[in-house]
Write an enzyme that holds these catalytic residues in place. Structure first.
Site, short mmCIF file in Angstrom:
data_model
loop_
_atom_site.label_atom_id
_atom_site.label_comp_id
_atom_site.label_asym_id
_atom_site.label_seq_id
_atom_site.Cartn_x
_atom_site.Cartn_y
_atom_site.Cartn_z
N LYS A 52 0.81 -1.23 0.00
CA LYS A 52 0.00 0.00 0.00
C LYS A 52 0.84 1.27 0.00
CE LYS A 52 -1.17 1.17 4.87
NZ LYS A 52 -0.41 0.18 5.68
N HIS A 180 1.89 -3.99 14.73
CA HIS A 180 2.36 -2.89 13.90
C HIS A 180 2.44 -1.67 14.81
CE1 HIS A 180 3.32 -0.44 10.61
NE2 HIS A 180 2.12 -0.11 10.18
N GLU A 255 7.07 -6.13 7.96
CA GLU A 255 6.23 -5.59 6.87
C GLU A 255 6.55 -4.13 6.60
OE1 GLU A 255 2.40 -6.01 8.62
OE2 GLU A 255 2.29 -8.17 8.32
C1 LIG Z 1 0.59 0.12 6.35
C2 LIG Z 1 1.04 -1.16 6.96
C3 LIG Z 1 2.39 -1.49 6.97
C4 LIG Z 1 3.48 -0.57 6.48
O1 LIG Z 1 3.68 0.48 7.36
P1 LIG Z 1 4.92 1.47 7.16
O2 LIG Z 1 4.80 2.44 8.27
O3 LIG Z 1 4.79 2.11 5.84
O4 LIG Z 1 6.17 0.66 7.27
C5 LIG Z 1 2.74 -2.72 7.50
N1 LIG Z 1 1.81 -3.58 7.98
C6 LIG Z 1 0.50 -3.28 7.98
C7 LIG Z 1 -0.45 -4.28 8.51
C8 LIG Z 1 0.07 -2.06 7.48
O5 LIG Z 1 -1.22 -1.77 7.50
#
Ligand SMILES: *Cc1c(COP(=O)(O)O)cnc(C)c1O
Length: 393
Positions: A52, A180, A255
């Site tokens: 995303k 996260h 991630e």
């Molecule tokens: C958006 C998102 C990420 C990426 O986050 P960043 O801050 O861009 O590294 C990772 N995992 C999940 C589940 C997300 O929704």
């Protein structure tokens, strides 16, 4: 993260002349550099790039060739990656609330790894993909993140065991936990807290007969931005030590989104109008809040605007986009050298949550994207004077 992709003045002027403005210039070498930074500093951690942040096909292909896996959140992302030949076992559908279309596409494409944080989601997943592999997303509070996602997602640690048991009863392959810490997390504290919480939950789960085998530490790794001190090396070092101490025999995933793509794109935009209103200087640019600068709203991001003007005394100015909506104002009281019509502005760090959330509101097409490594040879060999005087180049 010593290396950051930033075009030189002559490259910016030549590119603007040749391709027009606004223009996004992506460096795939920088993508590779950022990916390798993480794999070298978090050895053994499997990277699932969060699509995303920037779904550009060239970025995805580059990462796929480097061996990356992918964090997807929708039917569209799964289909796009499948079309690029990426196997379903290299994707995790990491949206705690999946749509019916999303689950149908997961079934069709063979994606079988999911995250969840609620009871209702368990029944949905068990019905759509019997025996699917699932990670429970745990809530970790992080006031130091730019975007705190834990207000929206994550099960309370006290509720974790109950949810794991229901998932097991429903026949799912309960594989582990994820979290996260929130986007652009400026310190390692939240990761340390989260890893400690997960260690405790792994132990509690073991007592209930679970053999959890995966910990997914999510994204959130920060990139340099205006007014922030970012030490990615220190953050990864702390995380690595915590993982070695607590999870040495567990498969670890991460991630990253912003960290992989944020520093890889430069925007070249131009002043298309100047105006003095209510004793403030206004500059209108050819890219705006509904375009690449959408990150101002969706990502709370403060962009750095670089000009190639002599370094004279700065003035506060308002920067607006090209649409006819009054909301289309990116910055107020931003200090800048005085600008003139047609002046070019270079905006580095435009790779994450920029073009990904841009719209075509008011008939402005999405900003053209080119890849720096495709054009740089040609740009670097054209003398600037020739390039700017010859419009047919
Ligand atoms: C958006 C998102 C990420 C990426 O986050 P960043 O801050 O861009 O590294 C990772 N995992 C999940 C589940 C997300 O929704």
């Amino acid at each position: 993260m010593e290396k950051i992709f930033k075009l030189t003045q002559s490259a910016v002027e030549t590119l603007a002349e040749k391709y027009g403005t606004p223009l996004l210039v992506l460096s795939l070498e920088q993508i590779e550099h950022n990916y390798r930074f993480l794999t070298e500093n978090l050895p053994g951690v499997k990277i699932y790039y969060a699509v995303k942040a920037n779904p550009d096909e060239r970025i995805v292909r580059t990462l796929a060739d480097l061996g990356s896996c992918f964090d997807v959140a929708s039917d569209g992302e799964m289909l796009a990656l499948t079309e690029l030949g990426i196997a379903p076992d290299r994707m995790v559908y990491a949206n705690p609330f999946k749509t019916h279309n999303g689950l149908a596409v997961a079934k069709r494409t063979g994606v079988y790894k999911f995250t969840f944080d609620s009871e209702s989601e368990i029944y949905k997943m068990a019905k759509a993909i019997p025996g699917g592999t699932v990670l429970l997303r745990v809530r970790v509070d992080n006031p130091k993140a730019l975007v705190d996602l834990n207000k929206k997602f994550g099960a309370h640690p006290d509720d974790a065991l109950r949810l794991l048991k229901i998932a097991r009863e429903q026949g799912l392959d309960v594989a582990g936990l994820c979290f996260h810490v929130g986007s652009q997390s400026l310190s390692a504290d939240a990761y340390v807290d989260a890893i400690n919480i997960c260690r405790r939950l792994f132990d509690d789960a073991a007592k209930e007969g679970f053999k959890l085998r995966i910990l997914d530490i999510g994204g959130g790794f920060p990139i340099p931005a205006i007014d922030t001190e970012v030490d990615a090396l220190a953050i990864t070092r702390t995380i690595r030590e915590m993982l070695e101490k607590n999870f040495s025999d567990i498969e670890i995933w991460a991630e990253p989104g912003r960290f992989i793509c944020g520093t890889t794109v430069n925007l070249i935009t131009r002043v298309i109008g100047t105006q003095h209103r209510n004793s403030q200087q206004w500059y209108f640019l050819d890219d705006g809040l509904y375009g690449t600068f959408s990150g101002v709203i969706f990502d709370h991001w403060d962009f750095e605007l670089l000009t190639f003007k002599p370094d004279v005394e700065k003035i506060p100015a308002t920067f607006a986009g090209p649409s006819c909506d009054s909301l289309d104002v990116m910055f107020r009281d931003k200090m800048t050298v005085p600008l003139e019509m047609d002046d070019i502005i270079l905006v580095p760090n435009c790779g994450s949550y920029t073009s990904a959330s841009a719209t075509v509101f008011n008939g402005f097409a999405k900003t053209t994207r080119i890849v720096w490594e495709d054009v740089k040879q040609e740009i670097e060999t054209i003398p600037l004077a020739a390039a700017t005087s010859n419009r047919t180049l």
